[in-house]
Scaffold this motif. Structure first.
Motif: not given
Length: 338
Positions: A134-138, A149-153, A175-187, A217-223
């Motif tokens: 739930g924390q806001i991240v950039l 560039s900056v994206t938010q989620g 890789i274990a213990d990864m942080v999942q974020t809705s911030a856009a992650i692109n190439p 294809s990449a799934v939006p909102g899951i990085g």
């Protein structure tokens, strides 16, 4: 702090309507104004510490680790190359940098600028214990070559175990213990910074989820981002020793491959070879054995075995269940280190 930002009921006074009939502009809610100000503050503080890294054929991002010119990034960004061009926030022309060490097992690497420019600013690296859903991240980096560039989620989940593909440019690491974020992650975001509203780096964006049903294809909102605790552990060892001396990753000491049943469905992990004197060897496993369970986790593929090992630690005791000549056996093992 975040709770205060989400309170939108408090607004600034609305000025009276103008007599000329024009529409009255409503002031922004104070909470939204405060949140925007915090975004701008964090971006101003952290973005100068995020750089663009250019290899011969690939482009990615990196984060300034210290004032000595060390930059942490993904191993798949540096690939097999030794020299790079780096564009910092203050450099008009690309700077040159050299590889210090790459650690594909955790998809992390450190490069170092050949000449440290004036004003180079190291990022502040936070603590994984403080990361909460739930924390806001950039996310900051150079997606598709668009530097700074900056994206938010938000933090969507923590503690994810994710296996990278190797065919699409990844290292194949689990890789274990990864942080999942809705911030856009692109190439191009790979190796950049996932930052909280305190201005602390909490992860290194590494990959986006892909949907096999959509051709990969990449799934939006899951990085996903490598957690900052692992970043500091790995990068710290590389800076101090020039390599990773303590991986913290559990291993069985085998080479293995996935086997299938009569219906061509994954059915287990065949032991191809056993490292002499290592965990599996001491437990009595032999080439040809088919592992079907590690501890309480069923494994049908080599990827599932890697994911099960990724959440364990060297020195931990567990059990291995396997098939040998049609009979099922279970042995206790003390896990080794990768």
């Amino acid at each position: 702090m975040c709770a205060a930002f989400l309170v939108a009921a408090c607004t600034a006074p609305v000025p009276p309507a103008r007599g000329d009939g024009s529409a009255t502009r409503t002031a922004l809610p104070l909470a939204a104004s405060d949140l925007q100000a915090q975004y701008l503050k964090v971006i101003k503080e952290v973005l100068p510490s995020v750089v663009q890294i250019q290899a011969s054929h690939d482009l990615g991002s990196g984060v300034v680790y210290d004032g000595l010119g060390h930059i942490v990034t993904n191993a798949h960004v540096v690939g097999s190359e030794k020299t790079f061009k780096v564009t910092t926030a203050n450099s008009r022309e690309p700077l040159t940098a050299s590889l210090v060490y790459s650690y594909p097992d955790q998809d992390l690497a450190v490069i170092r600028l050949d000449k440290v420019p004036a004003g180079l600013r190291a990022a502040v690296f936070g603590n994984s214990e403080d990361v909460a859903v739930g924390q806001i991240v950039l996310a900051m980096g150079s997606p598709l070559g668009l530097s700074s560039s900056v994206t938010q989620g938000i933090v969507s989940a923590t503690g994810r175990t994710v296996s990278e593909g190797s065919a699409d440019g990844g290292t194949g690491a689990t890789i274990a213990d990864m942080v999942q974020t809705s911030a856009a992650i692109n190439p191009g975001n790979s190796g950049g910074a996932l930052v909280n509203l305190d201005g602390h780096v909490i992860g290194i964006p590494t990959l986006a989820a892909a949907d096999p049903g959509l051709g990969g294809s990449a799934v939006p909102g899951i990085g996903f981002a490598i957690p900052v605790s692992m970043v500091k552990t790995v990068a710290g060892q590389i800076v101090r020793s020039g390599k990773v001396v303590d991986s913290g990753r559990a291993a069985l000491g085998i080479a293995a491959r996935t086997v299938v049943d009569a219906g061509y469905r994954p059915a287990g992990v065949a032991v191809v070879s056993v490292k002499s004197g290592d965990t599996a060897d001491r437990a009595g496993l032999r080439p040809g054995d088919v592992i079907t369970r590690l501890g309480g986790t069923r494994v049908t593929t080599s990827t599932e075995l890697s994911e099960a090992l990724a959440v364990d630690r060297p020195g931990q005791r567990t059990t291995v269940t396997f098939q040998r000549n049609g009979a099922e056996k279970t042995v206790e093992v003390t896990l080794g280190e990768q």
